[in-house]
Design an enzyme around this catalytic site. Structure first.
Site, PDB file in Angstrom:
ATOM      1  N   THR A   1      -8.587   6.762  -1.899  1.00 42.48           N
ATOM      2  CA  THR A   1      -9.952   6.253  -2.061  1.00 42.48           C
ATOM      3  C   THR A   1     -10.954   7.374  -1.822  1.00 42.48           C
ATOM      4  OG1 THR A   1      -9.706   5.430   0.203  1.00 42.48           O
ATOM      5  CG2 THR A   1      -9.614   3.800  -1.554  1.00 42.48           C
TER       6      THR A   1
ATOM      7  N   LYS B   1       0.807  14.582   1.283  1.00 44.34           N
ATOM      8  CA  LYS B   1      -0.561  14.871   0.820  1.00 44.34           C
ATOM      9  C   LYS B   1      -0.736  16.371   0.555  1.00 44.34           C
ATOM     10  CE  LYS B   1      -2.510  10.907   3.339  1.00 44.34           C
ATOM     11  NZ  LYS B   1      -3.156  10.030   2.358  1.00 44.34           N
TER      12      LYS B   1
ATOM     13  N   HIS C   1       0.793  -1.235   0.000  1.00 45.75           N
ATOM     14  CA  HIS C   1       0.000   0.000   0.000  1.00 45.75           C
ATOM     15  C   HIS C   1       0.820   1.276   0.000  1.00 45.75           C
ATOM     16  CE1 HIS C   1      -4.004  -1.810   0.864  1.00 45.75           C
ATOM     17  NE2 HIS C   1      -3.278  -2.748   1.446  1.00 45.75           N
TER      18      HIS C   1
ATOM     19  N   LYS D   1     -14.701   8.635  -3.555  1.00 45.78           N
ATOM     20  CA  LYS D   1     -15.935   8.933  -2.812  1.00 45.78           C
ATOM     21  C   LYS D   1     -16.463  10.313  -3.186  1.00 45.78           C
ATOM     22  CE  LYS D   1     -14.082   5.999   0.769  1.00 45.78           C
ATOM     23  NZ  LYS D   1     -13.175   5.970   1.930  1.00 45.78           N
TER      24      LYS D   1
ATOM     25  N   LYS E   1      -8.416  14.104   4.823  1.00 46.39           N
ATOM     26  CA  LYS E   1      -7.568  12.909   4.789  1.00 46.39           C
ATOM     27  C   LYS E   1      -6.549  13.056   5.910  1.00 46.39           C
ATOM     28  CE  LYS E   1      -6.524  14.061   0.449  1.00 46.39           C
ATOM     29  NZ  LYS E   1      -6.625  12.891  -0.392  1.00 46.39           N
ATOM     30  N   ARG E   2      -5.772  11.997   6.225  1.00 48.49           N
ATOM     31  CA  ARG E   2      -4.716  12.158   7.228  1.00 48.49           C
ATOM     32  C   ARG E   2      -3.814  13.328   6.839  1.00 48.49           C
ATOM     33  NH1 ARG E   2      -4.370   8.064  11.345  1.00 48.49           N
ATOM     34  NH2 ARG E   2      -2.482   9.144  11.955  1.00 48.49           N
TER      35      ARG E   2
END
Ligand code: 26V
Length: 710
Positions: A651, A549, A355, A655, A543-544
């Site tokens: 993911t 990110k 992952h 969504k 998100k985290r």
């Protein structure tokens, strides 16, 4: 079993009175919630019982994962049974609002983020597809911390999700398994065969708690999520110890044992090799495989030679990779099989998903720690490593670089990902781009040796949770337009293409978005006392919090807009609300500072009358599955802006997209495939390609013009 509103009301009242000894007037929302859960569980047992005979004796799939983020279950199960309206109306006639009961349910935070949610989506999919697929994990007493924002800073509060009990779970005391740690290994020659005896070990009792997994429509398949809890093998009070006057010793051992399933590591930022973490990993692997072998034998198949034809075990990231040496141990030490036969069965049983390509996230354990805790497992790993190296010589691949990059034991550590690749029959990445990077860069040596093992499985999300259930208004609109078959088959949503110029449909679509924004605004007002303007653009990044990110990039963009607007308020043509949410790992200083910065910026803008009518920044507390279900349907813009190559898949991107948000993103992870699917009117791409970033990291400076690989 109830079939209509009246019989439901009857059954529900009986459940409250008989089951809980409470009449309706005295029942709290919690009592009312528990009674409804019990009723739904009974409906499942009924379905399970009437369908028992039709259950296939097919392959059993076990998804081993240290994390499962299943979210709340009640509403989903009502939708899956297609009884939401019946129950809602029935309860209303009893003066109960279903929404109040739904709010009672805990959202079990048994995971950090995408990896755990993916595991939960797979459980749903397997049930829907009629695959007998079960989850195997840990029942952490405390899940991922609850996030509070105090004076702009993240404060972590323990997540005591079990404090009132969890009515979905069933404790299965009689299925408990003993797991052995530490001790020493004695070897003996028996009839020409070396036999291994594990002695002086410490034993821990693994007690399973089962949570039923029910999917849409296919209610005959009720699968199982088995979560293990650690207990001492002696009773509440160890009388032997107690009588010997060693009470302190008995209680300290009890807390040492119970520590194993005490808390989930919130370790999105470092993989420090802690002994407790390794204990957790072996604990749920040994318990899970022990119970699988036991139920396999119960079916009357005595020999384990057939095992890999009847059982598949999936290893979700490297955390459960000890499945490989543990199955070897069972086959050899308990079943008396030889190495080669055991190895064949093991490799054919196991498959593995990677992952992340972040080197800091690759698990490795100091050999001394490992050997002390799991002496027999260590010996098996040593032998796997030795035989693997020997096979490299046979294949003329034993050059220094290949050996170095593929060895399991090196530099004083056990490298878990190497064990996973060598011991599995399938190795997959989670998006086309990610798999390509695994094959061409991170695991290129393995790709030369085991090219046939590598494959891609782009992540997916459960559209029945994140669209059908989370966005009832949009779902109704879609069903009215194209019929209901999209609920079973998401591909049917393509039929909506036919409506892309239909004015009335588009107007209704805009109305649904507006109403979902109002719904989110109402929730934020109640929870955090903040006003959101549903007429402004909701631009969302949840998100985290992580450097890769790039929440910081988003913040810098907002600062730029703000600075421009100070001198020229007309530069803000539309009103914009930037929404952030996500947890920072408690020890990750950078990420916590980003949260502080977002909140500082929010305050600054809020107090500046020149811009505060057009610009707003909010940080939503405690982002989790439940919050997501309110946020995704309300977003206009979805921020997916990781540095290309770093986000394995993502993911959340899916969504948001299925709820009609436009994506602002980089060519990273599954964004690449989303880009191909939705076209340039729906996703806005910027930045370097993964190839350019990898080139930059390796050689520095900007690369020469590149070809896009994917
Ligand atoms: C952990 C760490 C720890 C050390 C610092 C860097 C770092 C970066 C990432 C991680 C997470 C590792 C595993 C993980 O959760 N991966 C996520 O898996 C999702 C499901 O496949 C996928 O959608 C996300 O892109 C991926 O980050």
């Amino acid at each position: 079993m109830f079939t209509d509103k009246e019989s439901f009301k009857q059954a529900y009242l009986m459940k409250l009175i008989e089951g809980e000894g409470i009449n309706l007037n005295d029942a709290t929302h919690w009592d009312q919630f528990v009674a409804l859960v019990i009723l739904v569980k009974e409906k499942m047992s009924y379905y399970r019982a009437i369908n028992q005979n039709s259950m296939s004796q097919g392959k059993q799939v076990y998804y081993f994962s240290m994390e499962f983020l299943i979210g709340r279950l009640l509403l989903n199960y009502l939708v899956n049974f297609k009884i939401e309206d019946l129950v809602r109306e029935g309860l209303a006639e009893l003066n109960i609002n279903l929404d109040d009961l739904l709010e009672q349910e805990a959202d079990p935070g048994l995971g950090n983020g995408g990896l755990g949610r993916l595991a939960a989506c797979f459980l749903d999919s397997m049930a829907f597809l009629g695959i007998e697929g079960h989850g195997n994990g840990i029942r952490y007493k405390y899940g991922l911390f609850e996030q509070k924002i105090v004076a702009g800073n993240q404060v972590e509060v323990a997540d005591n999700w079990l404090k009132n009990g969890y009515p979905w779970e069933i404790r299965k005391q009689n299925r408990a398994v003993v797991v052995k740690f530490k001790g020493n290994i004695r070897t003996e020659q028996n009839e020409g065969r070396l036999t291994f005896y594990h002695e002086n070990y410490e034993q821990v009792l693994a007690v399973p708690y089962d949570v039923p997994i029910l999917s849409y429509e296919n209610c005959s398949y009720i699968n199982n999520l088995r979560l293990w809890s650690a207990e001492t093998t002696c009773g509440e009070l160890d009388l032997v110890c107690f009588n010997r006057g060693e009470f302190n010793q008995a209680t300290s051992f009890k807390s040492e044992v119970e520590a194993i399933s005490y808390i989930l590591y919130p370790d999105d930022s470092s993989r420090a090799g802690r002994e407790l973490r390794l204990k957790q990993e072996y604990f749920f692997v040994a318990a899970g495989l022990g119970s699988i072998v036991r139920s396999y034998k119960k079916k009357g198949i005595n020999s384990l030679q057939e095992f890999s034809r009847r059982v598949a075990v999936h290893i979700n990231d490297t955390h459960p990779v000890l499945c490989i040496p543990e199955l070897m141990r069972i086959l050899m030490d308990e079943e008396g099989m030889g190495w080669d036969e055991s190895w064949n069965i093991t490799v054919n049983t196991m498959s593995f998903t990677n992952h992340t390509i972040m080197p800091e996230a690759m698990e490795k354990w100091p050999i001394d720690l490992f050997k002390g805790l799991l002496p027999r497992i260590y010996l098996i790993i040593e032998e796997i490593d030795r035989r693997f190296k020997e096979s490299l010589v046979r294949k003329f691949l034993d050059n220094e670089e290949v050996v170095r990059n593929t060895q399991i034991l090196k530099d004083g550590y056990v490298w878990m990902v190497n064990l996973a690749i060598i011991g599995s029959s399938s190795v997959n990445g989670v998006a086309k781009l990610h798999t390509e990077i695994l094959k061409e860069e991170v695991f290129k040596e393995y790709n030369r040796i085991f090219g046939y093992k590598f494959n891609n499985k782009t992540n997916g999300v459960n559209h029945r949770r994140f669209l059908l259930t989370a966005n009832p208004k949009l779902s109704r609109l879609i069903t009215d337009a194209i019929g209901p078959s999209w609920k079973e088959e998401a591909g049917e949503l393509q039929k909506l293409h036919g409506l892309k110029n239909d004015r009335s449909f588009l107007e209704q679509l805009a109305k649904v978005k507006y109403e979902n924004k109002c719904r989110l605004a109402e929730r934020v007002k109640t929870k955090q006392g903040i006003d959101l303007d549903p007429l402004s653009i909701f631009d969302v990044q949840v998100k985290r919090i992580h450097a890769y990110k790039r929440q910081l990039l988003n913040v810098l963009k907002i600062m730029h807009l703000y600075n421009k607007a100070i001198n020229d308020p007309e530069s803000l043509t539309t009103s914009h609300t930037f929404i952030f949410g996500g947890k920072a790992a408690p020890g990750y200083h950078y990420a916590k500072t980003v949260i502080k910065l977002i909140n500082a910026l929010s305050q600054k803008i809020e107090h500046d009358p020149k811009v505060n009518q057009k610009l707003k920044v909010v940080f939503l507390e405690n982002f989790n599955v439940t919050q997501g279900e309110f946020i995704y349907p309300a977003a206009d813009i979805s921020e997916q802006i990781s540095t290309a190559s770093k986000e394995a898949s993502g993911t959340g991107n899916m969504k948001f997209m299925m709820n009609g948000a436009l994506t602002l993103g980089t060519l990273d992870g599954a964004n690449v495939e989303i880009n191909e699917a939705v076209g340039k009117d729906n996703i806005f791409i910027f930045g370097l390609t993964a190839e350019q970033v990898l080139h930059y990291t390796r050689y520095g400076g900007m690369p020469t013009p590149t070809l896009e690989r994917v």
